[in-house]
Scaffold this motif. Structure first.
Motif, mmCIF file in Angstrom:
data_model
loop_
_atom_site.group_PDB
_atom_site.id
_atom_site.type_symbol
_atom_site.label_atom_id
_atom_site.label_comp_id
_atom_site.label_asym_id
_atom_site.label_seq_id
_atom_site.Cartn_x
_atom_site.Cartn_y
_atom_site.Cartn_z
ATOM 1 N N PHE A 18 45.537 11.669 27.076
ATOM 2 C CA PHE A 18 45.854 11.641 25.649
ATOM 3 C C PHE A 18 46.904 12.691 25.318
ATOM 4 C CE2 PHE A 18 45.101 10.769 21.285
ATOM 5 C CZ PHE A 18 45.110 11.969 20.618
ATOM 6 N N MET A 19 46.744 13.890 25.890
ATOM 7 C CA MET A 19 47.686 14.953 25.595
ATOM 8 C C MET A 19 49.049 14.695 26.224
ATOM 9 S SD MET A 19 45.428 18.400 25.866
ATOM 10 C CE MET A 19 46.727 19.373 25.133
ATOM 11 N N ARG A 21 50.984 12.324 26.011
ATOM 12 C CA ARG A 21 51.953 11.615 25.184
ATOM 13 C C ARG A 21 53.006 12.547 24.621
ATOM 14 N NH1 ARG A 21 48.606 9.205 20.594
ATOM 15 N NH2 ARG A 21 48.319 11.435 20.431
ATOM 16 N N ASP A 22 52.655 13.825 24.444
ATOM 17 C CA ASP A 22 53.598 14.778 23.846
ATOM 18 C C ASP A 22 54.344 15.610 24.868
ATOM 19 O OD1 ASP A 22 51.097 15.378 21.342
ATOM 20 O OD2 ASP A 22 52.829 14.040 21.269
ATOM 21 N N TYR A 68 53.156 22.946 24.016
ATOM 22 C CA TYR A 68 53.592 22.066 22.945
ATOM 23 C C TYR A 68 53.933 22.879 21.708
ATOM 24 C CZ TYR A 68 51.714 18.137 25.651
ATOM 25 O OH TYR A 68 51.445 17.204 26.613
ATOM 26 N N LYS B 34 58.690 6.799 18.678
ATOM 27 C CA LYS B 34 57.480 7.602 18.516
ATOM 28 C C LYS B 34 57.497 8.321 17.168
ATOM 29 C CE LYS B 34 54.782 11.218 20.668
ATOM 30 N NZ LYS B 34 54.950 12.508 21.280
ATOM 31 N N TYR B 189 45.929 22.009 17.748
ATOM 32 C CA TYR B 189 46.224 20.695 18.305
ATOM 33 C C TYR B 189 45.012 19.788 18.100
ATOM 34 C CZ TYR B 189 48.141 17.358 21.668
ATOM 35 O OH TYR B 189 48.659 16.245 22.268
ATOM 36 N N LEU B 192 41.496 14.810 21.807
ATOM 37 C CA LEU B 192 40.816 13.512 21.767
ATOM 38 C C LEU B 192 39.377 13.602 21.250
ATOM 39 C CD1 LEU B 192 41.348 10.547 22.355
ATOM 40 C CD2 LEU B 192 40.554 10.900 24.663
#
Lengths: 84, 252
Positions: A18-19, A21-22, A68, B34, B189, B192
């Motif tokens: 999931f992470m 993607r960035d 990020y 995106k 952040y 999930l």
């Protein structure tokens, strides 16, 4: 004892995907590296070893978040502020 | 203190994407590109969530105006810590600029009995830097823009603003509109597990006509062009040539 750890490993893997993607250098590159890293430790069976690896995985997730943040902060600073 | 905070977040093209202009110059390429939450909106949201964690705010409501996909950004905001989300649905034909969004926010403030509005200073797609100011104007509230530090002092806010000359400290009487600048905080952040947990939180969808707001556009985009390409530099052999070239272009 392998079963509860198995779900933790799968959860870690899903979180990292999931992470990914960035990831600045590209999601595909990240996924490939992630799969390699997990594949390398595929045969580990000692529960303590597995717990250590999961902890390292969680550490990597936190490092990614820091990456990020810094990447985004620097991009915004470059674009919007008069940096002499 | 039962302070309800409204945070406006915008779904924009991700900051890291190389933006391309459409061949007909009507806009930029958005399909398949995106999108994510505007970075300054993330900072505003983080500040609101921190207020709630310090028990200075009782509820954080996040709102986003736009098409169906806005709900992704609202879900992310709920994962970061907002209590509930409002999606103001916009049709294909509505183009919302800062004035229209401000009117919507003002209507929501009255509807939800909000005491503090937190917004990003500007969106990275249109760079208007107007919504916060206009919202404060429409509500006749105090405003603190380009805020890099914020403290609650009873019924007032003490904010430090980043201005050209340095830093300005201002005390604002609540209710207020605040626009967040880059150094206000470091946003967390949305992982999930957080996103999964946030699925239980309420996300309300409203139509613009439910709010009774007039969102007719006041301006029309005529064309969008790429910035001029950077020209290659010229390499000179020696100082004489440099002086000659400078004379040629009339610089000396």
């Amino acid at each position: 004892m392998a079963n509860p750890l198995r779900s933790k490993v799968i959860q870690l893997y899903k979180n990292l995907i999931f992470m990914g993607r960035d990831y600045p250098a590209g999601e595909d590159l990240f996924k490939e590296r992630l799969r390699q890293a997990f594949r390398k430790n595929m045969h580990v069976s000692d529960p303590n070893e597995i717990r250590k690896l999961i902890a390292r995985g969680n550490y990597m997730a936190r490092e990614l978040q820091a990456l990020y943040h810094v990447h985004k902060y620097r991009a915004m600073k470059r674009r919007y502020y008069n940096n002499d | 203190m039962a302070l309800r905070v409204l945070v406006g977040v915008k779904r924009v093209i991700d900051y890291a994407v190389k933006v391309r202009v459409k061949p007909d110059k009507s806009g930029v390429v958005m399909d398949g590109v995106k999108h994510s939450m505007n970075p300054f909106c993330e900072i505003a949201l983080e500040e609101a969530v921190r207020l709630k964690e310090k028990s200075l705010a009782s509820e954080v409501i996040v709102v986003s105006c736009g098409p169906q996909q806005c709900q992704e950004v609202i879900r992310t905001a709920l994962a970061i810590g907002a209590d509930r989300g409002i999606h103001v649905e916009v049709s294909e034909n509505d183009e919302l600029g800062p004035l229209q969004v401000s009117k919507i926010l003002a209507a929501l403030v009255k509807k939800e009995d909000v005491g503090l509005v937190l917004l990003g200073k500007q969106a990275i797609d249109d760079d208007c830097n107007q919504t916060g100011q206009m919202t404060a104007g429409l509500l006749d509230w105090s405003q603190g823009t380009f805020v890099s530090e914020m403290t609650v002092e009873g019924e007032a806010l003490k904010v430090v603003r980043e201005v050209d000359g340095g830093l300005e400290t201002v005390r604002l009487k609540l209710p207020s509109v605040i626009t967040a600048d880059l150094r206000l905080n470091e946003p967390r952040y949305a992982t999930l597990p957080n996103i999964m947990k946030a699925k239980k939180k309420k996300l309300e969808v409203l139509k613009i006509k439910d709010l009774g707001v007039d969102v007719s556009p006041r301006f029309q985009v005529l064309s969008i062009d790429e910035p001029p390409q950077r020209e290659a530099g010229v390499i000179v052999e020696n100082t004489e040539e440099l002086v000659e070239k400078l004379k040629e272009i009339g610089q000396i």
